[in-house]
Design a protein around this motif. Sequence first.
Motif, PDB file in Angstrom:
ATOM      1  N   ALA A  22      92.194  49.807  22.421  1.00 16.10           N
ATOM      2  CA  ALA A  22      91.033  50.669  22.678  1.00 16.10           C
ATOM      3  C   ALA A  22      91.121  51.342  24.046  1.00 16.10           C
ATOM      4  O   ALA A  22      91.706  50.786  24.990  1.00 16.10           O
ATOM      5  N   PRO A  23      90.532  52.534  24.192  1.00 12.22           N
ATOM      6  CA  PRO A  23      90.515  53.196  25.505  1.00 12.22           C
ATOM      7  C   PRO A  23      89.835  52.365  26.581  1.00 12.22           C
ATOM      8  O   PRO A  23      90.135  52.513  27.763  1.00 12.22           O
ATOM      9  N   ILE A  24      88.891  51.507  26.156  1.00 14.18           N
ATOM     10  CA  ILE A  24      88.251  50.556  27.072  1.00 14.18           C
ATOM     11  C   ILE A  24      88.696  49.166  26.614  1.00 14.18           C
ATOM     12  O   ILE A  24      88.442  48.763  25.477  1.00 14.18           O
ATOM     13  N   SER A  25      89.380  48.445  27.477  1.00 15.46           N
ATOM     14  CA  SER A  25      89.974  47.168  27.090  1.00 15.46           C
ATOM     15  C   SER A  25      88.910  46.102  26.877  1.00 15.46           C
ATOM     16  O   SER A  25      87.735  46.287  27.243  1.00 15.46           O
ATOM     17  N   PRO A  26      89.277  44.950  26.287  1.00 13.71           N
ATOM     18  CA  PRO A  26      88.292  43.866  26.149  1.00 13.71           C
ATOM     19  C   PRO A  26      87.636  43.470  27.466  1.00 13.71           C
ATOM     20  O   PRO A  26      86.493  43.015  27.478  1.00 13.71           O
ATOM     21  N   GLU A  27      88.355  43.676  28.571  1.00 15.02           N
ATOM     22  CA  GLU A  27      87.803  43.333  29.886  1.00 15.02           C
ATOM     23  C   GLU A  27      87.069  44.494  30.543  1.00 15.02           C
ATOM     24  O   GLU A  27      86.564  44.356  31.663  1.00 15.02           O
ATOM     25  N   GLY A  28      87.032  45.655  29.861  1.00 16.25           N
ATOM     26  CA  GLY A  28      86.284  46.792  30.389  1.00 16.25           C
ATOM     27  C   GLY A  28      87.102  47.769  31.204  1.00 16.25           C
ATOM     28  O   GLY A  28      86.543  48.675  31.827  1.00 16.25           O
ATOM     29  N   GLU A  29      88.421  47.629  31.222  1.00 14.81           N
ATOM     30  CA  GLU A  29      89.271  48.551  31.970  1.00 14.81           C
ATOM     31  C   GLU A  29      89.591  49.782  31.131  1.00 14.81           C
ATOM     32  O   GLU A  29      89.758  49.692  29.912  1.00 14.81           O
ATOM     33  N   LEU A  30      89.724  50.934  31.789  1.00 12.15           N
ATOM     34  CA  LEU A  30      90.064  52.177  31.106  1.00 12.15           C
ATOM     35  C   LEU A  30      91.576  52.317  31.040  1.00 12.15           C
ATOM     36  O   LEU A  30      92.249  52.180  32.061  1.00 12.15           O
ATOM     37  N   ASN A  31      92.122  52.583  29.839  1.00  8.30           N
ATOM     38  CA  ASN A  31      93.564  52.766  29.780  1.00  8.30           C
ATOM     39  C   ASN A  31      93.927  54.241  29.927  1.00  8.30           C
ATOM     40  O   ASN A  31      93.064  55.107  30.085  1.00  8.30           O
ATOM     41  N   TYR A  32      95.230  54.535  29.846  1.00 13.70           N
ATOM     42  CA  TYR A  32      95.716  55.872  30.187  1.00 13.70           C
ATOM     43  C   TYR A  32      95.249  56.948  29.214  1.00 13.70           C
ATOM     44  O   TYR A  32      95.312  58.148  29.516  1.00 13.70           O
ATOM     45  N   THR A  33      94.748  56.566  28.029  1.00 16.60           N
ATOM     46  CA  THR A  33      94.306  57.561  27.052  1.00 16.60           C
ATOM     47  C   THR A  33      92.883  58.039  27.297  1.00 16.60           C
ATOM     48  O   THR A  33      92.468  59.059  26.738  1.00 16.60           O
ATOM     49  N   PHE A  34      92.137  57.315  28.116  1.00 17.75           N
ATOM     50  CA  PHE A  34      90.710  57.619  28.280  1.00 17.75           C
ATOM     51  C   PHE A  34      90.470  59.012  28.881  1.00 17.75           C
ATOM     52  O   PHE A  34      89.630  59.766  28.356  1.00 17.75           O
ATOM     53  N   PRO A  35      91.161  59.414  29.981  1.00 18.88           N
ATOM     54  CA  PRO A  35      90.816  60.703  30.596  1.00 18.88           C
ATOM     55  C   PRO A  35      91.004  61.893  29.658  1.00 18.88           C
ATOM     56  O   PRO A  35      90.151  62.783  29.601  1.00 18.88           O
ATOM     57  N   ARG A  36      92.114  61.931  28.925  1.00 15.08           N
ATOM     58  CA  ARG A  36      92.349  63.075  28.033  1.00 15.08           C
ATOM     59  C   ARG A  36      91.353  63.071  26.871  1.00 15.08           C
ATOM     60  O   ARG A  36      90.833  64.124  26.474  1.00 15.08           O
ATOM     61  N   MET A  37      91.065  61.900  26.318  1.00 19.78           N
ATOM     62  CA  MET A  37      90.060  61.806  25.266  1.00 19.78           C
ATOM     63  C   MET A  37      88.716  62.314  25.775  1.00 19.78           C
ATOM     64  O   MET A  37      88.037  63.111  25.109  1.00 19.78           O
ATOM     65  N   ALA A  38      88.335  61.863  26.967  1.00 17.83           N
ATOM     66  CA  ALA A  38      87.048  62.259  27.539  1.00 17.83           C
ATOM     67  C   ALA A  38      87.009  63.757  27.816  1.00 17.83           C
ATOM     68  O   ALA A  38      85.988  64.416  27.578  1.00 17.83           O
ATOM     69  N   ARG A  39      88.113  64.314  28.312  1.00 10.87           N
ATOM     70  CA  ARG A  39      88.157  65.750  28.582  1.00 10.87           C
ATOM     71  C   ARG A  39      87.868  66.556  27.323  1.00 10.87           C
ATOM     72  O   ARG A  39      87.124  67.547  27.351  1.00 10.87           O
ATOM     73  N   GLY A  40      88.443  66.131  26.193  1.00 14.09           N
ATOM     74  CA  GLY A  40      88.215  66.837  24.948  1.00 14.09           C
ATOM     75  C   GLY A  40      86.784  66.705  24.455  1.00 14.09           C
ATOM     76  O   GLY A  40      86.174  67.680  24.003  1.00 14.09           O
ATOM     77  N   ILE A  41      86.235  65.484  24.527  1.00 13.56           N
ATOM     78  CA  ILE A  41      84.846  65.278  24.099  1.00 13.56           C
ATOM     79  C   ILE A  41      83.905  66.125  24.936  1.00 13.56           C
ATOM     80  O   ILE A  41      82.992  66.791  24.412  1.00 13.56           O
ATOM     81  N   GLN A  42      84.112  66.127  26.236  1.00 15.49           N
ATOM     82  CA  GLN A  42      83.235  66.882  27.129  1.00 15.49           C
ATOM     83  C   GLN A  42      83.312  68.380  26.856  1.00 15.49           C
ATOM     84  O   GLN A  42      82.294  69.083  26.912  1.00 15.49           O
ATOM     85  N   ALA A  43      84.518  68.872  26.528  1.00 13.87           N
ATOM     86  CA  ALA A  43      84.651  70.300  26.217  1.00 13.87           C
ATOM     87  C   ALA A  43      83.887  70.639  24.942  1.00 13.87           C
ATOM     88  O   ALA A  43      83.208  71.682  24.865  1.00 13.87           O
TER      89      ALA A  43
END
Length: 807
Positions: free
Chosen positions: A413-434
């Motif tokens: 997941a883009p947010i790990s079980p411990e709550g950390e953001l992995n490398y896919t999160f920024p690009r995914m978020a950029r697209g959602i925000q657009a």
Amino acid sequence: MIEIINKEIRIDGKPQMIMCGEIHYFRLQRDEWQDRLDKLKLAGCNAVASYVPWLCHEPAFGQIDLHGKTRPELDLAGFIDLCRDNGLYFFLRPGPFIMAEIKNEGLPYWVYEKHPEIVPSGWDGQPATTRTVDYLAPGFLAEARRWYEAVMAVAAPRLQPNGGNIIAIQLDNEIGMLSWVSNVPDLTDFVLNDFARWLGSAYGPEELAARYPFALEDTVSRNAGIRSPGEEYAPALHLDLGHYMRNRFARYVDELRGYAEEFGVRDVPFVINIHGTGGGRGFTYPIGISQLYETYEGKPGYISGSDIYFGDLDMNSFQDLYLINGFMDAMHDEHQPLTSVEFNCGDGNFGSTFSSRYDPSAADFKMRMCVAQGNRLINYYLLSGGRNYVLDDKPGDGNDRIAFTGERHGFAAPISPEGELNYTFPRMARGIQAAMAVADKLAVMREERDDVAFAFIPDYFMTEYRYPGSAKMKEIYANIEANRAHGGWETMARAMLLAGYRFGAADIQNKPLRPDETPVLALTSALYMDAGVQRKLADYILQGGGLFLYGELPLYDMEGESCTALADALGLRHIGDFRDAPHVYPSVVTEGWLAPRPEVRSYHVQTFEPKPGVSAETIMRLYGNGQACGFDIRAGRGRAVVITARYNCDIGLFRTALEKLGAKAGLTHDCPYHGIFMTSTSNEAGERFIHMLNLDGLDKSFRVYEDGVPLFDGREITLGSKDGVMLPVGITASGILIRHSTSEITGIADDEISFRLTQAQDWIVVDTAREILPCDDYTVENHEGLKRIVSRLHAKVDDRLTVRFGS
């Protein structure tokens, strides 16, 4: 109030785009909930989705806890309310089945113990190899009703029409999937009695006697004959059982809806989740559509949602996603929109082995294509990982947890079980925000289409149940599976998209097929095709339609009986079949308007000759013996291009054939390297977006044309490696008319518009009387009565630009 109108999701009358993130509250500590919601909002989402695991909430019969009395993290009501307090909508997924790697697919152990009769047996009376059940068994339905009574007591007061935030409820999950993947149809005594009643209503006594060697009233012979069918009637049973199961699933869904409504659910849509992607491809996805379309097709209050598990979207798979969205839309009525309720995101590390590694573009590309095709709700699955707790009543199965994935869940997941953001999160978020920046536009836009549709035959994908002992069914299935997808998708569909065609799909099995609605039809055909569908295609051509048939011309119906209705209408007589073999390499050559082309190796060639008096031009032949395998045929008022040889993805060939039939691609580009997906959307006001994806890992420069006229003032656009854009054309924002722009809108406020730059030097051409406030980041030029804002920033150095306006 939630309304499904004109392929829009309207909340209190306003069309909305819903971007969900799946967060499993029961896999997190309660004090972690807010952190995960903060990160969901950081991604740009406006809604939360979650399954509700019956196994967790009622581990012992009669002891349902939905308020966290036994475990704080089981407070479903509290989690929904926390989402409401964060301004987030909620999408409720209560099962009974939920899958989600939960044991028993989410059903409590006691259900099976209390009701052993619900466990199916399959072919030859063998026990089911999955934890599926007989959906309509009275014992199971009674327990499901109790479960819904408890869940809807939480949900009903929290529905959006009642002042809450729940905007949709899914009924069960991936219905029929377990039986399909295991080839174990649900053949309990109860099901067989019900099937017998269905057969009795579908056929008269004489027809039944001709189809089957047993009497429906003879339960012993009947049940044995269905579980272990004879070769002489196995094809008939295949069709009847598939059609019956569709009806059975539809009745099950209606039963669940009835429970939800009985316990207070009104004025929100009910969602049906469709399964089927596998191995990063969509070849088998239409099996899920075939199984479930009768549950929702044309029924008010229902919408269907896809499971999208493609991993990277690239040159290998992009046409798969485009096609399955088209097939889903083909089964909808004029109001039902596309949605995706399990939209794969993250890095692909499902097994925590680093054996799979998605590109950061994966979720962004899939979202952009889905939005361009009209998806109104996307649920990112799984957005946040979590943990699987140990059951109090330990089953002694090796880990005693609620799921079989171990302690940690959602490794990818883009947010790990411990709550950390992995490398896919920024690009995914950029697209959602657009997308959310222009959500009011996208929520009402439709894809613009050229004059061609891709044919969908649901029964071509009704292959989920196959009796292992039937050689005839193996032969029929092998041919259908070889022709319905794979080669056809990777040649015809891929070539059409790379040629610039924007197309939907047409359900040619169940719905009318008319030339005025579908001027040209692209069909991947098998040797077997229902007689009624063959006649419908024949009538379509005779009435003026244009058919491009690729694959095999059907010579049999779906039960393997001789049927040449389509071939007869085209005036073709079958000669032979030629396949590759050791030291045998069938090849084909072109002639007529397809020539000149190099000789091409073909793995299977079906040859024909025109009957006397038929207006047919040969355009392809088998090398050596000269037998024909490609034709341009005039029949009645229509025309057909028929190619019955496996061919390569020759973009020019498919473009030329479609143009001969009258379908021309309206939106094109001049990049010689291909690998660009492009389509467009518009609303009734004429506002548009040009959607583009560069599917390859290299920058590409090209010009875009519409009906041969250059767009963007004829300027060459560079689309970066693995980048995607939604370029505005005629979009009004903050009272400013953006004529066109090489940059993507990322934010709109009263006095400013923000953009993501994409070029070394971007242009934003606007029509406005408002003052454009000066800024060091851009210059403003007057150009033919318009204002051209020219960026001074290089997109690869700084891709953010904000243009401010005066009064």
